[in-house]
Design an enzyme around this catalytic site. Structure first.
Site, PDB file in Angstrom:
ATOM      1  N   SER A 179      10.150 -42.898 -26.546  1.00 21.30           N
ATOM      2  CA  SER A 179       9.018 -42.098 -25.873  1.00 21.30           C
ATOM      3  C   SER A 179       9.225 -42.537 -24.353  1.00 21.30           C
ATOM      4  CB  SER A 179       7.806 -42.535 -26.339  1.00 21.30           C
ATOM      5  OG  SER A 179       6.769 -42.081 -25.584  1.00 21.30           O
ATOM      6  N   GLY A 227      -6.315 -10.254   8.219  1.00 17.43           N
ATOM      7  CA  GLY A 227      -5.796 -10.526   9.593  1.00 17.43           C
ATOM      8  C   GLY A 227      -4.926  -9.271   9.921  1.00 17.43           C
ATOM      9  N   HIS A 275      -8.685 -47.292 -11.461  1.00 12.74           N
ATOM     10  CA  HIS A 275      -9.102 -47.316 -12.701  1.00 12.74           C
ATOM     11  C   HIS A 275     -10.016 -45.911 -12.911  1.00 12.74           C
ATOM     12  CE1 HIS A 275     -12.793 -48.670 -15.302  1.00 12.74           C
ATOM     13  NE2 HIS A 275     -11.601 -49.190 -16.202  1.00 12.74           N
ATOM     14  N   GLY A 305       7.838 -43.448 -20.753  1.00 16.53           N
ATOM     15  CA  GLY A 305       6.887 -43.768 -20.013  1.00 16.53           C
ATOM     16  C   GLY A 305       7.090 -43.600 -18.606  1.00 16.53           C
ATOM     17  N   ASN A 345       5.620 -42.875 -15.899  1.00 18.32           N
ATOM     18  CA  ASN A 345       4.974 -43.672 -14.671  1.00 18.32           C
ATOM     19  C   ASN A 345       5.504 -44.833 -14.284  1.00 18.32           C
ATOM     20  OD1 ASN A 345       2.971 -43.627 -12.914  1.00 18.32           O
ATOM     21  ND2 ASN A 345       1.745 -45.358 -14.018  1.00 18.32           N
ATOM     22  N   ASP A 346       5.947 -45.651 -15.244  1.00 24.46           N
ATOM     23  CA  ASP A 346       6.678 -46.922 -14.960  1.00 24.46           C
ATOM     24  C   ASP A 346       8.241 -46.435 -14.787  1.00 24.46           C
ATOM     25  OD1 ASP A 346       5.286 -49.250 -15.168  1.00 24.46           O
ATOM     26  OD2 ASP A 346       4.763 -49.118 -17.086  1.00 24.46           O
ATOM     27  N   LYS A 351       0.705  -1.153   0.063  1.00 25.31           N
ATOM     28  CA  LYS A 351       0.088  -0.040   0.082  1.00 25.31           C
ATOM     29  C   LYS A 351       0.933   1.239  -0.018  1.00 25.31           C
ATOM     30  CE  LYS A 351      -3.711  -0.117   2.733  1.00 25.31           C
ATOM     31  NZ  LYS A 351      -4.418  -0.468   4.075  1.00 25.31           N
ATOM     32  N   TYR A 361       8.804 -33.513 -27.862  1.00 27.47           N
ATOM     33  CA  TYR A 361       7.292 -33.268 -27.628  1.00 27.47           C
ATOM     34  C   TYR A 361       7.144 -33.737 -26.207  1.00 27.47           C
ATOM     35  CZ  TYR A 361       6.567 -38.005 -28.696  1.00 27.47           C
ATOM     36  OH  TYR A 361       6.663 -39.414 -28.822  1.00 27.47           O
ATOM     37  N   ARG A 397      -3.018   3.231   8.571  1.00 26.69           N
ATOM     38  CA  ARG A 397      -3.465   1.972   7.685  1.00 26.69           C
ATOM     39  C   ARG A 397      -2.181   1.080   7.761  1.00 26.69           C
ATOM     40  NH1 ARG A 397      -4.486   4.928   2.068  1.00 26.69           N
ATOM     41  NH2 ARG A 397      -5.891   3.302   1.863  1.00 26.69           N
ATOM     42  N   MET A 452      -4.141  -5.362  10.876  1.00 30.30           N
ATOM     43  CA  MET A 452      -5.003  -4.293  11.526  1.00 30.30           C
ATOM     44  C   MET A 452      -5.867  -3.379  10.476  1.00 30.30           C
ATOM     45  SD  MET A 452      -4.347  -1.452  14.249  1.00 30.30           S
ATOM     46  CE  MET A 452      -4.544  -0.308  13.249  1.00 30.30           C
ATOM     47  N   GLU A 484      11.024 -47.156 -20.105  1.00 34.06           N
ATOM     48  CA  GLU A 484      10.443 -47.114 -18.849  1.00 34.06           C
ATOM     49  C   GLU A 484      11.110 -48.001 -17.882  1.00 34.06           C
ATOM     50  OE1 GLU A 484       6.196 -47.898 -19.989  1.00 34.06           O
ATOM     51  OE2 GLU A 484       6.804 -49.395 -21.354  1.00 34.06           O
ATOM     52  N   ARG A 516      -3.688  -1.122  -6.369  1.00 34.48           N
ATOM     53  CA  ARG A 516      -2.925  -2.469  -6.425  1.00 34.48           C
ATOM     54  C   ARG A 516      -3.549  -3.044  -7.707  1.00 34.48           C
ATOM     55  NH1 ARG A 516      -6.190  -4.375  -1.120  1.00 34.48           N
ATOM     56  NH2 ARG A 516      -8.241  -3.646  -1.966  1.00 34.48           N
ATOM     57  N   CYS A 561       5.240 -39.806 -22.727  1.00 32.10           N
ATOM     58  CA  CYS A 561       3.647 -40.036 -22.980  1.00 32.10           C
ATOM     59  C   CYS A 561       3.111 -40.295 -21.659  1.00 32.10           C
ATOM     60  CB  CYS A 561       3.504 -41.156 -23.994  1.00 32.10           C
ATOM     61  SG  CYS A 561       4.231 -42.490 -23.542  1.00 32.10           S
TER      62      CYS A 561
HETATM   63  P1  ADP Z   1      -7.824  -1.736   3.366  1.00 27.77           P
HETATM   64  O1  ADP Z   1      -6.490  -2.189   3.288  1.00 27.77           O
HETATM   65  O2  ADP Z   1      -8.661  -2.684   4.222  1.00 27.77           O
HETATM   66  O3  ADP Z   1      -8.421  -1.331   2.028  1.00 27.77           O
HETATM   67  P2  ADP Z   1      -7.305   0.907   3.775  1.00 27.77           P
HETATM   68  O4  ADP Z   1      -6.143   1.374   4.604  1.00 27.77           O
HETATM   69  O5  ADP Z   1      -7.406   1.280   2.180  1.00 27.77           O
HETATM   70  O6  ADP Z   1      -7.855  -0.415   4.367  1.00 27.77           O
HETATM   71  O7  ADP Z   1      -8.495   1.847   4.101  1.00 27.77           O
HETATM   72  C1  ADP Z   1      -9.907   1.597   3.896  1.00 27.77           C
HETATM   73  C2  ADP Z   1     -10.655   2.802   3.484  1.00 27.77           C
HETATM   74  O8  ADP Z   1     -10.292   3.967   4.367  1.00 27.77           O
HETATM   75  C3  ADP Z   1      -9.989   3.521   2.273  1.00 27.77           C
HETATM   76  O9  ADP Z   1     -10.557   2.782   0.978  1.00 27.77           O
HETATM   77  C4  ADP Z   1     -10.375   4.967   2.187  1.00 27.77           C
HETATM   78  O10 ADP Z   1     -11.635   4.897   1.664  1.00 27.77           O
HETATM   79  C5  ADP Z   1     -10.581   5.145   3.708  1.00 27.77           C
HETATM   80  N1  ADP Z   1      -9.177   5.926   4.152  1.00 27.77           N
HETATM   81  C6  ADP Z   1      -8.006   5.464   4.453  1.00 27.77           C
HETATM   82  N2  ADP Z   1      -7.117   6.563   4.881  1.00 27.77           N
HETATM   83  C7  ADP Z   1      -8.020   7.520   4.569  1.00 27.77           C
HETATM   84  C8  ADP Z   1      -7.747   8.815   4.321  1.00 27.77           C
HETATM   85  N3  ADP Z   1      -6.558   9.588   4.578  1.00 27.77           N
HETATM   86  N4  ADP Z   1      -8.740   9.701   4.040  1.00 27.77           N
HETATM   87  C9  ADP Z   1      -9.971   9.497   3.643  1.00 27.77           C
HETATM   88  N5  ADP Z   1     -10.228   8.070   3.473  1.00 27.77           N
HETATM   89  C10 ADP Z   1      -9.307   7.140   3.935  1.00 27.77           C
HETATM   90 MG    MG Z   2      -7.869  -0.231   0.792  1.00 24.75          MG
HETATM   91 MG    MG Z   3       4.243 -48.173 -18.855  1.00 22.20          MG
END
Ligand code: ADP
Ligand code: MG
Ligand code: MG
Length: 922
Positions: A797, A112, A470, A799, A801-802, A33, A885, A103, A114, A778, A347, A865
């Site tokens: 060729s 997972g 089979h 084989g 598997n064998d 990001k 091939y 962020r 934050m 093979e 992204r 093959c």
């Molecule tokens: P995620 O990784 O879950 O997408 P983000 O860090 O991109 O989380 O934040 C989620 C949303 O929060 C962004 O899509 C945006 O809409 C909003 N956001 C984050 N930072 C700002 C900011 N500085 N100003 C306005 N909106 C923000």
């Molecule tokens: Mg985002």
């Molecule tokens: Mg064979």
């Protein structure tokens, strides 16, 4: 000098310098990001001022047991000062406050980690100031209550429901349908209520000092790297645990400042079809995650064209700019504050297999990427996707949520199938053919007599058997989705029902199976059929053909398969297994007779009866492959495989004997005695043919040496067919191949028979045909004496598997059903050598063999093959060894074309793929 822990978003060049210039390393340092935000700033796209705390800071914090690395906080404060300068607001200033978001962002996007906290910097004083500045109390309290809620749940771990319940109550009180209808007063009260919730759960007051808010949020992001969900995800996805996450602090821009403000998300092209048209959603007067949270109904991006044409045009231009820069479809997040557009993230976007192919091809045609890159961007799995019906993605997710998944077995043949359960082949066929029902054939395991039912069914499910059972082989050959070896599956054929984990399913009930994932569901799941003739895929594969050096042939035993494979791009038949042809009902009796008799004259008779059948088969193949080579392999399996099973026979015999005891008429006694005699005769023969190790017994070329008439008959059938078809004006290239050669004399003796018979036939038919004679490789000995073999064989060729079985000295069925699982599980072997060629052992033997063979005969055609011919890694190895091939089942042909191109392209630029994956900016 102190380490630089913090980079402003306009300092991407410094970051690049610090890591030595590679974009991939910039991403590792700043997270995906952060790196992309900085990159957008560099190319002049509007991004609010911000800075990134490096992953190194995170790692240092974590390894020091939770202390800010030396100098970090000072650098953060310095960066904040810079944001103040750039934005014209001051952090914590009651008159003119700066607000920021915090962020997380690792190198790879990762659940997972934050969640984002918005509006950091608000407290009672700055809120007041902001109201004076904007004259918009509603906006300020909306932002404030969000901060308390996000900070509470994300940083302090307060259950989000506590806040959500309060909002619902507030809406109810105010008689508001959505949050947008809540008044400034409502929101102010809500903010206070949220602070109360905060106090209730944390026993502390909501931190009012902006610096405290910022520091706690940063620490929470650091710590989330080692949170359980993040660790679990990294384990599952194979992401290293030492990467760490970066933290992005970004000046807030506000989508909730009124009706000239909005927030949205978009893909620069359609992620489902790949069509070159933006798709996205937005919400007016809203902030952040509202769009994806589904709280309010979002608007289609198309609407923006009418609502704010200028913004729409600007946005479209930025999207194109980003695509051109990253040379890939982008997934972007944006906000409009009072008519000014800001980009908040970009992204590369997720896409379906279809979209991936279309986007790659379109981008090459738009000259955004090269054709080589387009081919390299598509994975074998994505091509494979086009060849089988698939579950509708949403329907599958819904089924899983409903808990209708019954079990997971071995995913031996890809694709999804839905049908009613039939427990035997005859019923499966009857239901499918006469009543046009979709059927899933369910058996403990399958045998050759089940094939008609398997062909009529949509899919196959068995409780026993492994990847070479089979059922698995037939399913793959005919492209039927199949799941085998579902151990939890108890089939009660008598009761006509089965049970899986206490759930009972009766014959005629609906089930759905997914041979790609090995999943079994009760009930019906909607499917969709992607189209192999998809114009974009066809184009991509034709480009791939231009890049590859390996040929691609197919394994096919009948004209229908041959035609289909040709449609998919096969350049010949690499393996026609003649024995498969014998299993047909009209032929089996003759074959039985041939095996049963001891009298040469009777054997002749039986073979004469088989000849026309074989000839017809070959005629069909030669016609279908007009102009392309067709390799036919002479009969290979041990003969007992064509006879009834020993156990079954003894069982039948006992049964007959009991019935004889109870027979009440002489006539019955007579017929029973006759039947008993017949069965006993067969049983004796089966017993005589019994070998303690049939895999290493009388099979392959050994059969032809034991029964030269068999070779003669097969050769005659091949050449009569070739001559007949050639006379029709079709170009034929027969190649005859012997299985399981280990000694050169085997080859010499069979070649003699072949040449005599071939000459005879061509003389009779009055036409000369070009043909080749070759051998399978093979067993290890064959690879070692390749120089001898090459004197008598025009082609080799492998084989594999064998060859894998004999090189490792392990039988595949025993290994895969038993100890191999442990071998792979404990890392004794990195992967299953029967699925992916063993580079060090089998691969080495192959390379040696090719080298020795070509030293004698420089134009020696060498192919593979075995099933490995359709496996991506094995194809790469075949390319390296210099094979001519690969030959694989028809359904793998398109995949093999792609993989062969990948192998060739990676030869030239081993960094190509990596470079693309990291979306190196130009
Ligand atoms: P995620 O990784 O879950 O997408 P983000 O860090 O991109 O989380 O934040 C989620 C949303 O929060 C962004 O899509 C945006 O809409 C909003 N956001 C984050 N930072 C700002 C900011 N500085 N100003 C306005 N909106 C923000
Ligand atoms: Mg985002
Ligand atoms: Mg064979």
């Amino acid at each position: 000098m102190q380490k630089q822990w913090v980079y402003l978003l306009d300092e991407v060049e410094q970051a690049e310098k610090a890591v030595g210039g590679r974009w991939d390393d910039v991403r590792a340092l700043l997270g995906g990001k952060g790196a992309n935000l900085a990159e957008m700033v560099r190319i002049g796209i509007p991004v609010p001022p911000g800075f990134t705390i490096t992953t190194q800071a995170c790692n240092t914090y974590l390894s020091s047991g939770g202390n800010f690395p030396e100098g970090l906080w000072d650098q953060v404060l310095q960066a904040v000062t810079e944001l103040e300068r750039q934005s014209g607001h001051t952090f914590g200033d009651p008159k003119n406050p700066l607000l920021v978001s915090c962020r997380s962002g690792a190198k790879f996007s990762m659940p997972g980690m934050m969640d984002t906290v918005l509006n950091i910097g608000l407290n009672d004083e700055t809120a007041q100031g902001l109201i004076e500045m904007t004259g918009n109390a509603r906006f300020v309290y909306d932002s404030f209550r969000r901060l308390v809620q996000m900070f509470g749940s994300v940083v302090m771990g307060i259950p989000d429901d506590a806040f959500e319940e309060r909002i619902s109550a507030c809406r109810l009180d105010a008689g508001a349908a959505t949050d947008a209808e809540l008044s400034a007063e409502n929101l102010q009260q809500l903010t206070d209520a949220f602070k109360g919730i905060f106090r209730h759960y944390t026993h502390t007051d909501f931190p009012s000092h902006p610096h405290a808010q910022l520091k706690m949020a940063i620490e929470a992001v650091f710590k989330s790297w080692n949170g359980k969900r993040a660790v679990d995800y990294r384990n599952a996805a194979g992401i290293a645990h030492d990467l760490g996450t970066a933290v992005n602090i970004v000046t807030m821009v506000f989508g909730n400042l009124g009706n000239d403000s909005l927030t949205g998300v978009a893909l620069t092209r359609n992620g489902t079809t790949g069509e070159n048209r933006m798709e996205g959603d937005y919400l007016i007067n809203a902030q952040g995650e509202d769009v994806v949270a589904g709280i309010r109904r979002t608007l289609d991006l198309v609407q923006l064209k009418t609502d704010m044409p200028d913004i729409h045009a600007q946005f479209e231009q930025i999207a194109r700019r980003l695509e051109a820069h990253y040379r890939d479809m982008q997934d972007v997040e944006f906000t409009v504050e009072k008519g000014k557009l800001w980009m908040l993230q970009t992204r590369s976007g997720k896409r379906t297999a279809q979209a991936a192919v279309r986007i790659a091809v379109d981008m090459a045609e738009e000259n955004l990427i090269t054709r080589q890159e387009a081919v390299l961007r598509i994975t074998p799995e994505q091509v494979d996707f086009f060849l089988h019906p698939q579950f509708d993605r949403e329907a599958r997710a819904a089924a899983k949520a409903k808990g209708t998944m019954l079990a997971i077995g071995l995913n031996v043949s890809p694709g999804a199938a839905v049908g009613i359960v039939a427990f035997d082949a005859d019923l499966a066929e009857a239901w499918a053919k006469n009543e046009h029902k979709a059927v899933i054939m369910v058996r403990p395991e399958t045998r050759p007599d089940d094939v008609h039912g398997m062909l009529a069914a949509q899919g196959i499910l068995t409780s026993r058997g492994g990847r070479t059972s089979h059922a698995a082989l037939v399913a793959r050959q005919f492209g039927k989705p199949a799941v085998v070896g579902v151990a939890e599956l108890n089939i009660d054929i008598k009761q006509r029902q089965m049970s899986i984990n206490h759930e009972i399913i009766k014959e005629g009930d609906w089930i759905s199976i997914d041979g790609t994932a090995g999943e079994v569901f009760s009930g019906r799941i909607a499917t969709m059929i992607p189209d192999i003739m998809d114009a974009w895929l066809m184009k991509l594969l034709s480009w791939a053909d231009g890049f590859r050096r390996l040929g691609v042939r197919t394994n096919a035993d009948n004209p229908e398969d041959a035609r289909r494979a040709r449609l998919y791009g096969a350049e010949g038949i690499g393996l026609c297994r003649t024995e498969h042809m014998f299993f047909e009902a009209r032929r089996l009796p003759h074959l039985h007779k041939m095996i049963m008799t001891d009298l040469p004259i009777e054997r002749r008779e039986a073979l004469d009866a088989l000849l026309p059948f074989q000839r017809e088969d070959f005629i069909g193949l030669f016609r279908a492959m007009d102009g392309l080579p067709v390799i036919t392999r002479l009969i290979d399996p041990p003969l007992h495989e064509f006879l009834p099973d020993h156990k079954e026979l003894s069982h039948d015999l006992t049964d007959l004997k009991i019935r004889l005891k109870h027979a009440d008429t002489l006539e019955k006694v007579d017929t029973l005695l006759q039947q008993i005699n017949e069965k006993a005769h067969i049983l004796k023969r089966v017993e005589r043919l019994h070998e303690s190790n049939p895999m290493l017994g009388l099979r392959g070329v050994r059969l032809g040496i034991q029964l030269p008439e068999l070779t003669t008959m097969q050769v005659r059938a091949i050449f009569e067919a070739a001559c007949t078809v050639a006379k029709e004006g079709v170009e034929v290239h027969p190649e005859v191949m012997l299985p399981l050669i280990s000694h050169v004399n085997e080859l010499i003796s069979q070649r003699e028979i072949l040449e005599v018979e071939a000459k005879k036939v061509m003389h009779e038919q009055g036409i000369e045909i070009d043909y080749k004679f070759g051998t399978m490789i093979e067993v290890p000995r064959a690879t070692l004496v390749a120089h001898q073999l090459a004197q008598h064989a025009e082609f080799f060729s492998f084989g594999t598997n064998d060859l894998t079985q004999t090189t490792f000295g392990m039988s595949r069925d025993d290994a895969e059903a038993g100890f191999l699982i442990r071998y792979i599980g404990t890392g004794i072997m990195p992967e299953n050598p029967f699925a992916t060629l063993d580079r060090d052992g089998v691969g080495e033997l192959m390379a040696l063999c090719v080298q020795k063979g070509r030293a004698i005969r420089s134009d020696l055609e060498c192919g593979i093959c075995g099933e490995h011919g359709g496996d991506p890694k094995s194809i790469a190895l075949c390319h390296e060894i210099g094979l001519t091939y690969v030959s694989c089942s028809p359904l793998r042909v398109p995949v093999a074309r792609l993989c062969a191109a990948h192998a060739a392209l990676q030869d030239h630029c081993s960094c190509a793929v990596e470079g693309i994956q990291s979306a190196m900016p130009v």
